[in-house]
Design an enzyme around this catalytic site. Structure first.
Site, PDB file in Angstrom:
ATOM      1  N   TRP A   1      -1.721   8.290  -9.080  1.00  0.00           N
ATOM      2  CA  TRP A   1      -2.906   7.902  -8.251  1.00  0.00           C
ATOM      3  C   TRP A   1      -3.919   8.130  -8.417  1.00  0.00           C
ATOM      4  O   TRP A   1      -3.907   9.006  -8.135  1.00  0.00           O
ATOM      5  CB  TRP A   1      -2.297   6.775  -6.775  1.00  0.00           C
ATOM      6  CG  TRP A   1      -3.126   6.740  -6.282  1.00  0.00           C
ATOM      7  CD1 TRP A   1      -3.875   5.700  -6.243  1.00  0.00           C
ATOM      8  CD2 TRP A   1      -4.033   6.939  -5.024  1.00  0.00           C
ATOM      9  NE1 TRP A   1      -4.379   5.225  -4.771  1.00  0.00           N
ATOM     10  CE2 TRP A   1      -4.435   5.860  -4.695  1.00  0.00           C
ATOM     11  CE3 TRP A   1      -3.713   8.543  -4.198  1.00  0.00           C
ATOM     12  CZ2 TRP A   1      -5.358   6.331  -3.009  1.00  0.00           C
ATOM     13  CZ3 TRP A   1      -4.459   8.472  -2.900  1.00  0.00           C
ATOM     14  CH2 TRP A   1      -4.792   7.355  -2.702  1.00  0.00           C
TER      15      TRP A   1
ATOM     16  N   ASP B   1       3.450  13.932  -1.531  1.00  0.00           N
ATOM     17  CA  ASP B   1       3.050  12.790  -1.500  1.00  0.00           C
ATOM     18  C   ASP B   1       3.583  11.351  -0.653  1.00  0.00           C
ATOM     19  O   ASP B   1       4.054  11.361  -1.541  1.00  0.00           O
ATOM     20  CB  ASP B   1       1.669  12.021  -2.220  1.00  0.00           C
ATOM     21  CG  ASP B   1       1.322  11.349  -1.765  1.00  0.00           C
ATOM     22  OD1 ASP B   1      -0.563  11.030  -2.332  1.00  0.00           O
ATOM     23  OD2 ASP B   1       0.898  10.669  -0.382  1.00  0.00           O
TER      24      ASP B   1
ATOM     25  N   LYS C   1       2.103   1.272   3.920  1.00  0.00           N
ATOM     26  CA  LYS C   1       2.554   0.267   3.150  1.00  0.00           C
ATOM     27  C   LYS C   1       3.499  -0.099   3.657  1.00  0.00           C
ATOM     28  O   LYS C   1       4.266  -0.301   3.900  1.00  0.00           O
ATOM     29  CB  LYS C   1       3.143   0.780   1.399  1.00  0.00           C
ATOM     30  CG  LYS C   1       2.248   0.355   0.997  1.00  0.00           C
ATOM     31  CD  LYS C   1       1.233   1.677   0.640  1.00  0.00           C
ATOM     32  CE  LYS C   1       0.063   2.162  -0.519  1.00  0.00           C
ATOM     33  NZ  LYS C   1      -1.116   2.833  -0.100  1.00  0.00           N
TER      34      LYS C   1
END
Lengths: 429, 459
Positions: free
Chosen positions: A159, A240, A276
């Site tokens: 990311w 993460d 999410k």
């Protein structure tokens, strides 16, 4: 203190902009006339362009947010119910600097396991953070402050904001190989090489599941080998975890990598996000945890994390934390959440199947196995920037130029159209 | 400190190594090098510099941070079983009954949001909710502000006042040629930390005069006139925290003239607009004076107190620029500060604020509730002042009614404060600051007794 701020600027590689000749003339010139326009965020630019497109066929598969089968954003039922309970009932007092205790408790159970001994032994230093970004940033700042000579190893690719986060925290970055373009899978051998060759005690950023942007995760066996090698090298694993539950539909399964590392005795760090998996995107709710040797150390570490949060935002936002606490703390709501998160994951898995089948039916000369091998929100299609540009120009399909498709934007309504377009731009390659 | 050393000497490292050895099925002995990629078989396994102890936490040497002094007050208060205890440390509004308050208009806004099926929780843009930003700028600068009409203002949603100060500070550290910020003495305890971590170097200017319990205006002007060109000056827009001492409008004008003539850059912290005098426009006068002269400034706005949204973390950073073109470029750079910090700001609180500010009737209701809070605090000031006068408490206590906002700097010293806590169960910070919001008509007499006793018995 002056030395600290000078150091911060130096390490960020921030060069001072040239001074204007007219400074000092009262009210005459802007202090900021020399400020350059910043480059636009590549991902957000995609959505902007999509919105501006009048074509009725347009498809947005750049967006990193879940959409239902009608392409609409979703607010989970469990969230709506939690919000009904919150509105009108509770006050809005400041949370403690470290955030909601209840939310943290529930988050640790989710990540470390309901019955985790580590939780019982109070060995985990944990604070509420501003979603995954905030959790990573707090950790990076903490790493900088207490282990200033360390660096962070970041996977290729990752990311994009990961690079920005550790850069702004002034932690030097290295990379390790991860994605294998030829197979569109994991370059395990190179990854292991890089892990072995890194100096002992290096800090590594690992995506716990549903790697962003590739969707390529190590297998369980591979995770065990990685964990073993980490032990040998005494590396620090920082996970993460932005998609727990969202990847396979099963939160425990998605936390497998973390659980393996915990079994092996690693003292991990972990960033959790509810953006999410609970659809709480804009609420900015997450958790940063660091597993310590014992309770005393956990208390000390937590107190220091709070010292980093205080000059950034004082204390974290209460609303999202309340939603998470209420849902995870109520067996009925939690069970509804598990159902809904599985629903989202299943729809995405279904769309992966549909897209791949459509491409194969069209007689594509290429292999599209990776669409169903990869997991989570994103599919690294393997398409080139030029092919992506054609998709946008000729077919009004919007995605990031690295060929990343957000499967969340695929629906039964557009899967065929998308497959057709992809086939058109790739059939001659 | 002692605990950390003890831990290092005893069990932990040994336990870690033993666990590791068991997992890997090897005999643990320092001489065993089968674990490491080592050329020399007899080489001893040495931990890397980052390993606190081989296999143990790398953060072994992290010591516990000192407790926040203000929070410590509440902790002590909670522990006290006395029925007459009063908490005057809290920086949050309390009703006459000592309860936190959620404004009625905020509840209404929340209900509207909850019942609106089209309201989703998607990511906000990096700069936050657009409506909220525009409305916030209008609130602080005035709807008819030429700076707004000329598009010279960039406003970004941030996490309350703290977040706005931090983002503004980081922007200045990267793009402003002068990296010194002057903050008043005293100021909110978090200000120095915010700006230091942002990359600025912090200096102070005289502000509070303990002998008058008012503004040390002469020294303030002297100090600022010695600041280098371009230096940033932090100004509390109204209701100075912790002293409650504000410049008069005349004094503001003099400050403005000095700042502009010396080419200093003003950075306003506006945490109490409407909460200080009860009037939103009056409390923004200082800022508007500066904007009216066409010059540049930064403003950090908070809705924590004036809308009671404390924990929702709602605020805005505005930068007033010379031109619209500059404002656009500045905004683009603000995004680069925000993105690696938390990506985009939280939606809930900003949605509530926008809902209220954009609706004429709700906005009016808010001003009424806001004035009620401010009025209650002003009443408490008057009651306390009267109570001390009735008791003949020695000293001049007029500063209690002259100071403004949530806090009063009583002028009581550390010993007197300790005495009041011990004998009267009054909880306040040791610098003599009391939160008027924590007082009620019922508790004023008790506080007056405590102050009277402290002043007459402890010097």
């Amino acid at each position: 203190m002056a030395a600290i701020s000078r150091e911060i600027l130096k390490r960020r590689g921030i060069h001072r902009s040239p001074v204007m000749a007219t400074i000092g003339t009262r009210s005459m010139a802007s202090w900021f006339g020399h400020v350059e326009p910043a480059a636009k965020d590549p991902i957000l630019g995609v959505t902007e362009a999509f919105l501006a497109d009048p074509s009725p066929d347009k498809v947005n598969v750049g967006v990193g947010a879940y959409r239902d089968d009608n392409g609409k954003p979703v607010v989970l039922e469990c969230v709506r119910e939690a919000e009904r309970r919150i509105a009108g009932n509770l006050n809005m007092e400041y949370l403690p600097m470290g955030g909601s205790i209840k939310m943290i408790e529930e988050s640790l159970k989710l990540a470390y396991g309901e019955d985790s001994e580590l939780i019982k032994e109070k060995r985990i230093a944990a604070v509420q953070a501003l979603s995954g970004t905030g959790a990573c940033r707090l950790f990076a700042d903490f790493q900088k402050r207490f282990l200033p000579d360390t660096q962070i190893y970041i996977p290729i690719p990752t990311w994009a904001n990961h690079h920005n986060i550790w850069r702004d925290a002034c932690v030097p970055q290295r990379t390790f190989r991860y994605y294998h373009p030829e197979t569109r899978g994991l370059d395990f051998a190179s990854m292991m090489d890089d892990i072995k060759n890194a100096p002992n005690g290096s800090f590594f950023l690992l995506h716990a599941c549903a790697h962003n942007p590739t969707g390529v995760d190590p297998s369980e066996e591979q995770w065990r080998e990685i964990s073993y090698q980490f032990k040998v090298k005494n590396h620090f694993p920082f996970f993460d975890m932005a998609y727990q539950g969202f990847a396979s539909g099963d939160p425990n399964r998605d936390a497998k990598a973390i659980r393996i590392f915990l079994e092996d005795g690693h003292l991990i760090g972990c960033a959790q996000s509810y953006a999410k998996n609970m659809g709480l995107y804009g609420q900015r709710v997450g958790c940063l945890s660091i597993l310590c040797d014992d309770e005393l150390q956990a208390v000390a570490v937590k107190s220091q994390l709070q010292q980093l949060a205080r000059p950034m935002y004082s204390n974290p936002p209460v609303h999202g934390a309340l939603v998470v606490s209420i849902i995870l703390g109520d067996p009925e709501l939690k069970s509804l959440w598990l159902k809904e998160v599985k629903g989202m994951a299943d729809r995405i898995i279904g769309m992966r199947k549909a897209l791949r089948e459509n491409l194969e039916k069209l007689g594509s000369p290429l292999s599209w196995e990776h669409i169903t091998n990869q997991i989570g929100m994103f599919c690294y299609s393997g398409m080139t920037p030029e092919q992506v540009d054609r998709l946008t120009d000729e077919f009004h399909i919007y995605m990031t130029r690295n060929g990343r498709i957000s499967m969340a934007g695929v629906t039964t309504g557009n899967a065929g159209y998308l497959a057709n377009a992809i086939h058109e731009v790739t059939k001659s390659s | 400190m002692g605990d950390a050393n003890l831990r290092a000497e005893l069990g932990s490292p040994g336990r870690r190594l033993g666990t590791l050895a068991r997992h890997l099925g090897v005999d643990y002995s320092p001489a065993s090098s089968s674990l490491m990629a080592s050329h020399n078989a007899s080489e001893i396994v040495t931990p890397s510099p980052t390993a606190g102890s081989y296999g143990g936490s790398v953060f072994t040497n992290v010591v516990q941070a000192p407790e926040d002094p203000i929070l410590g007050v509440t902790v002590a208060y909670n522990k006290d079983p006395s029925p007459v205890k009063v908490n005057l440390g809290v920086g949050a509004y309390r009703t006459e009954e000592g309860k936190p308050l959620v404004l009625n208009v905020v509840r209404r806004a929340e209900q509207l949001l909850v019942n609106d099926p089209s309201h989703v929780k998607e990511y906000l843009p990096i700069t936050g909710l657009a409506d909220f930003n525009k409305l916030s700028a209008k609130l602080i600068f005035g709807a008819d502000s030429p700076a707004i009409q000329e598009n010279r203002v960039t406003t970004v949603q941030c996490l309350s006042g703290t977040g706005s100060l931090r983002v503004g500070g980081e922007f200045l550290a990267r793009h402003h040629h002068e990296h010194t910020i002057y903050i008043p003495q005293p100021t909110w305890g978090n200000h120095p930390k915010v700006f230091t971590l942002a990359g600025l170097s912090v200096k102070t200017y005289h502000y509070y005069d303990p002998t008058t319990r008012g503004l040390n205006f002469k020294s303030l002007l002297e100090d600022l006139s010695k600041a280098p060109r371009g230096a940033i000056v932090l100004l509390h827009a109204c209701a100075h925290n912790p002293t409650g001492v504000d410049p008069t409008l005349d004094q503001w004008e003099q400050i403005r003239l000095l700042i502009r003539s010396k080419g200093l850059l003003p950075f306003f912290d506006s945490a109490y607009q409407g909460f200080a005098s009860g009037n939103l426009e009056a409390d923004a006068q200082s800022i508007r004076m500066f904007v009216a002269d066409g010059g540049e400034c930064l403003t950090a706005q908070s809705y924590a107190k004036n809308m009671g949204l404390y924990g929702e973390r709602v605020g805005a950073l505005s930068i007033v620029c010379k031109s619209a073109d500059v404002a656009v470029r500045v905004e683009s750079q603000l995004k680069l500060v925000i993105r690696p910090m938390y990506s985009n700001p939280p939606i809930h609180g900003a949605s509530i604020v926008a809902t209220i500010l954009k609706d004429r009737e709700m906005y009016h209701e808010w001003t009424v509730e806001l004035k009620a809070m401010a009025d209650r605090i002003i009443r408490m000031r008057q009651q306390l002042f009267d109570a001390l006068r009735t008791r003949g408490t020695p000293g001049d206590w007029s500063h209690i009614i002259k100071q403004i906002g949530m806090f009063t700097f009583t002028g009581l010293n550390r010993e007197q404060v300790t005495f009041m806590t011990k004998e009267y169960h009054i909880y306040m910070t040791s610098d003599g600051r009391i939160s008027m919001a924590g007082l009620s008509s019922k508790t004023v007499p008790h506080l007056a007794d405590a102050i009277h006793a402290a002043v007459t018995r402890i010097k």
